[in-house]
Design an enzyme around this catalytic site. Structure first.
Site, short mmCIF file in Angstrom:
data_model
loop_
_atom_site.label_atom_id
_atom_site.label_comp_id
_atom_site.label_asym_id
_atom_site.label_seq_id
_atom_site.Cartn_x
_atom_site.Cartn_y
_atom_site.Cartn_z
N LEU A 20 -35.58 44.25 -19.77
CA LEU A 20 -37.02 44.24 -19.50
C LEU A 20 -37.53 42.83 -19.27
CD1 LEU A 20 -38.40 46.98 -21.86
CD2 LEU A 20 -38.15 47.03 -19.41
N ARG A 27 -40.59 49.65 -40.37
CA ARG A 27 -39.15 49.91 -40.42
C ARG A 27 -38.47 49.28 -41.62
NH1 ARG A 27 -37.92 49.25 -33.95
NH2 ARG A 27 -38.91 51.23 -33.43
#
Ligand code: SF4
Ligand code: FES
Lengths: 250, 667
Positions: free
Chosen positions: B44, B338
């Site tokens: 990306l 997370r």
């Protein structure tokens, strides 16, 4: 389980290749097919032989890099999966497994099971895009509502991973499923519609140049495609192509 | 002497980026054609940077080791991309995204960078839609959103469980267009093996053609490293097999500081390890925590019964289940960040409540969601008194539409049907927040060398929030780097082509060849993987989810010993002048063996717990992390000096002017 492997070995593009026999043992059903090849390769390194070269990267079925022709099927006997997602539980103790590269004129062999699929990149460069610069001041993303069914259908076509199994499976080595998936995705969206005609003409022209064969509507590609790309994309591309060539306005 | 100048623009936070852009030096279009830029990596960040730079008129050379730029591992990102669009009208804003990201990162990232990220996030969505990225939509035709961990708004845009794929293919399309026009020269199956510096500036790279083995020289006026993270130092991770630190490590050895190497993200929801043969781990998207509830049995005897197969998960009564995230963190429940979710899973498993044979798995259960959606759907479809089977059927359809590909992936790997029985999951290495140190312009401490995306350290502090990696990669590549690089290159408009005959190129090439020759002639007895697996075990045990001083010291010793053994005894088959994956791996593992030590050193130096970095010595009685802002509110930037274990530490103090430093609480 213990398995017999017959694997295509070819040192490089110009040298001849042949099938070579190998044996692996203690293969667990939880291993992926590529992990089984890892075991073989460790074995070969141990005995000072050259390991089998094969393409792979993500090992989770999304990058499209793995590409083996297993027992006469692209990506092997399971449906809807790539080689890296194929698990050894699909095989039985004592099986003989034939492993070959994807074969097609457009995909020359580089070494062993590794083939050159850069023809796909060139087809993309011929027209697989929307001509918009990354200026950051395009219109707001919600300015054009897109009917959900169109968006969903475009998404389904867009999930093609560019693996080339469709080509390897096709008796004519046609790349129609791959090309039509991109053509459809963009033709279904208002943003891509604008250049739809030019796109289909350029991409098909490049596809022909690369030496891929014609589509005779056998449908084998759809069966072997790990992402379930539908044949209806080919029909859509044919319509787009026809209308683009008739009107001649690019 | 430290070279740490973050070059954060003056002025109020919200105006910094705009001001900076309007005052930065530019290169005019005619001159851009005279300037070459090398971009290493086509994910990306690299893909979007290459495309944007080429659109602006620069001559770009892009490199990837895969057979096509489309294979970069960004493709595997599942859940989504954040953007402060506030389409849901739930109170989202640039400031809130900024705040959530700083807080989620446990106050270890730079305010100015994060604000800019939040600011350009909305443009990313506009840009991607314009490129034909098929995001999920609602029936009205507008874009749909979902929620991710650590936030209380719905700002995540997605394309089923394949968001990374769709965004990467968008960037790849943009690249393809420039390749077709001749503005990008693409080098597939090439690996960068050295940075070339001339007069203290980055001026090119040495790359190996992975098909022929040829060693090539490539020159440029600037070099952008966008080669991703270094999670594969753990051997097992959710990274692709080829993901590596080599490009980053090469520039580090040439003078680019490496920042916060110990900040690694262990993702809570991955498919557990099944055996020693395992080559990689597979992520189950965080988006599943929108609908899945995480639990283990309350009673040890139930744990035993499940492990031995005497009881099935659904046989455990509701009151005998411990939904430990909902219990410990009622405000965020299953959607805590997370790092918090991973540690909580480890805590339960360490206490003996793990639900599989290895004791390292917890349940992610969709049965409540299936019923809830089923009832909703029955109501919409006007089905009176639907049976529970009917409800479950309808609910499964909804779940399939949302997460179908993830469920299929799980079933293929585990051979278990997650529609019928809960998934088993366990944390696994996923992402690295640490990386090459960069200033506000994304330039490293080497003039003319830039780092973008996961390869740099800049935006996520000590913990990255879900769906923010895609945002950062594209922000860096589409909207930041193309502007900021002009500031440096404006001095280069008269330089002309850089010759690859310079002695610096010769020397760099020589060192690359020497290393390759060494591997080919070493004739050791153990394969590269043998060493990589050993390194992975050390890293996971001592530099993983929980660390302590003693273990870290041991790790440093063990890694040094392993490194010596590697150089003595590694065996690389094949030849240098052909396609040779073992040779590629050898080079990468050699670099991991140095990086691993630096990670342990960084973790040892940071005497606090923050984000993904949890030091057992620094925790509360309930096991929550204890941060030490008085001493550690800094970025640790390491300078290489010949021995990774003796690297020099420089500190970039982090100043919080717009956000109050607070203990992170998700209770
Ligand atoms: S259409 Fe299917 S088989 Fe063909 S390249 Fe795409 S994913 Fe692979
Ligand atoms: S290795 Fe990526 S799809 Fe198989």
């Amino acid at each position: 389980m213990n398995l017999k492997l017959k694997i295509w070995r070819q040192p490089n593009a110009s040298a001849p290749g042949k099938m070579v026999d190998y044996q692996v043992s203690d293969i667990s059903g939880d291993m992926s097919f590529l992990e089984m090849i890892d075991v073989l390769n460790e074995q070969l390194i141990e005995t000072d032989e050259e390991p089998v070269a094969f393409d792979h990267d993500c090992r989770e079925g999304i990058c499209g890099m793995c590409s083996m022709y297993i027992n006469g099927e692209a990506h092997g006997p399971d449906r809807g999966v790539t080689t890296c997602q194929l698990h050894m539980r699909k095989f039985k103790d004592g099986d003989t497994i034939y492993i070959e590269p994807f074969r097609a004129k457009g995909f020359p062999v580089i070494k062993d099971l590794v083939v050159d699929r850069s023809a796909f990149d060139r087809i993309m460069a011929a027209g697989g895009f929307v001509s918009v610069n990354t200026s950051g001041n395009t219109m707001d993303a919600n300015a054009i509502p897109i009917p959900k069914p169109d968006a969903d259908e475009a998404f389904d076509a867009a999930t093609c991973i560019g693996c080339g199994a469709c080509v390897a499976t096709c008796k004519n080595s046609s790349a129609m499923l791959f090309v039509s998936a991109k053509v459809s995705q963009l033709a279904l969206l208002p943003q891509g519609k604008v250049e739809a005609k030019q796109r289909v003409l350029s991409m098909v022209e490049q596809m022909d140049k690369e030496g891929f064969g014609n589509c005779s509507n056998t449908g084998a590609c759809e069966v072997e495609c790990p992402k379930g790309i539908s044949l209806s994309n080919i029909a859509r591309m044919n319509r787009e192509y026809l209308s683009a060539s008739i009107t001649g306005d690019k | 002497m430290s070279k740490l100048n973050s070059r954060i623009p003056e002025g109020p936070l919200a105006e910094k980026w705009t001001n900076h852009k309007s005052h930065i030096n530019l290169v005019n279009p005619a001159n851009k054609r005279l300037i070459d830029i090398i971009v290493v990596g086509t994910g990306l960040a690299g893909g979007s940077a290459a495309a944007s730079l080429a659109e602006l008129g620069y001559k770009v050379k892009a490199f990837c080791f895969q057979d096509s730029p489309r294979r970069a591992h960004s493709i595997a990102a599942q859940g989504g991309i954040n953007a402060a669009k506030n389409y849901q009208n739930d109170g989202d804003s640039t400031y809130r995204l900024f705040y959530d990201t700083i807080k989620g990162g446990d106050y270890r990232s730079r305010e100015a960078n994060v604000y800019r990220l939040a600011e350009v996030s909305a443009n990313i969505i506009d840009q991607c839609v314009a490129q034909g990225v098929p995001f999920a939509r609602e029936y009205g035709g507008l874009l749909d959103n979902r929620s991710f961990g650590g936030v209380q708004v719905s700002r995540t845009f997605y394309a089923k469980g394949q968001t990374g794929q769709q965004l990467l293919l968008g960037a790849y399309s943009a690249m393809s267009r420039q390749i077709g026009k001749g503005n990008i020269q693409m080098f597939n199956r090439h690996e960068m093996l050295e940075l070339v510096m001339v007069d203290g500036k980055a001026r090119g790279i040495i790359a190996r053609n992975l098909i022929t083995g040829e060693i090539e020289r490539h020159s440029a006026h600037a070099v952008v490293i966008a080669s991703g993270g270094y999670g594969n130092v753990f051997y097992l991770s959710t990274n692709a097999m080829g993901s590596n630190v080599t490009a980053s490590w090469k520039i580090h050895k040439k003078g680019a500081y490496f920042a916060n190497p110990c900040f690694t993200q262990i993702h809570p929801t991955c498919i557990p390890v099944s055996g020693d043969h395992q080559s990689k781990l597979t992520l189950m998207s965080e988006s599943l925590r929108n609908d899945g509830r995480i639990w283990v049995p309350k009673k040890k005897e139930d744990v035993e019964a499940i492990r031995s197969g005497k009881l099935r998960p659904r046989d455990i009564k509701e009151e005998d289940r411990d939904y430990y995230l909902e219990r410990r963190y009622p405000a965020f429940g299953n959607l805590v960040p997370r790092d918090v979710a991973s540690r909580a899973a480890k805590e339960r498993c360490d206490a003996g409540y793990g639900v599989n044979a290895t004791g390292e798995a917890v349940f992610l259960d969709f049965s409540s969601a299936i019923e809830r959606y089923g009832r909703e759907k029955a109501a919409v479809e006007k089905i009176d008194n639907p049976s529970i089977e009917k409800i479950r059927d309808l609910g499964k359809q909804v779940i399939e539409a949302k997460y179908g590909n993830l469920f299929q992936m799980y079933e293929k790997i585990v051979d278990d049907n997650p529609y019928e029985t809960p998934m088993k999951i366990y944390p696994a290495v996923h992402y690295t927040m640490g990386g090459i140190w960069v200033d506000y312009n994304l330039m490293t401490t080497i003039p003319g060398c830039y780092a973008a995306g996961e390869a740099n350290f800049s935006d996520h502090g000590a913990n990255r929030l879900g769906a923010s990696a895609l945002m950062q990669g594209l922000a860096d590549g589409y909207f930041v780097l193309p502007y900021t690089i002009g500031d440096y290159l404006s001095n280069d408009i008269r330089t002309g082509k850089i010759s690859t005959d310079l002695p610096e190129f010769e020397e760099a090439e020589k060192s690359v060849r020497e290393r390759i020759d060494f591997f080919m002639n070493n004739k050791g007895s153990k394969s590269v993987d043998h060493f990589h697996k050993k390194l992975g075990k050390i890293m996971w045990n001592e530099v993983g989810m929980a660390r302590n001083a003693e273990g870290l010291k041991k790790a440093i010793d063990d890694i040094r010993a392993l490194r010596d053994e590697f150089w003595k005894d590694v065996k690389v088959p094949g030849t240098a002048n052909s396609f040779n994956p073992e040779l590629e791996k050898a080079g990468r593992v050699a670099d991991f063996l140095e990086l691993g030590e630096l990670m342990a050193l960084d973790a040892l130096t940071r005497n606090e717990s923050c984000g993904g970095h949890f030091r057992e010595e620094f925790q509360t009685e309930e096991g929550e992390a204890v941060r030490d802002d008085a001493h550690f509110t800094y970025v640790a930037a390491w300078e290489y000096n010949g021995d990774p274990g003796k690297a020099n530490l420089y500190k970039e103090e982090l100043k919080y002017e717009n956000i109050e430093l607070k203990t992170r609480s998700y209770k």
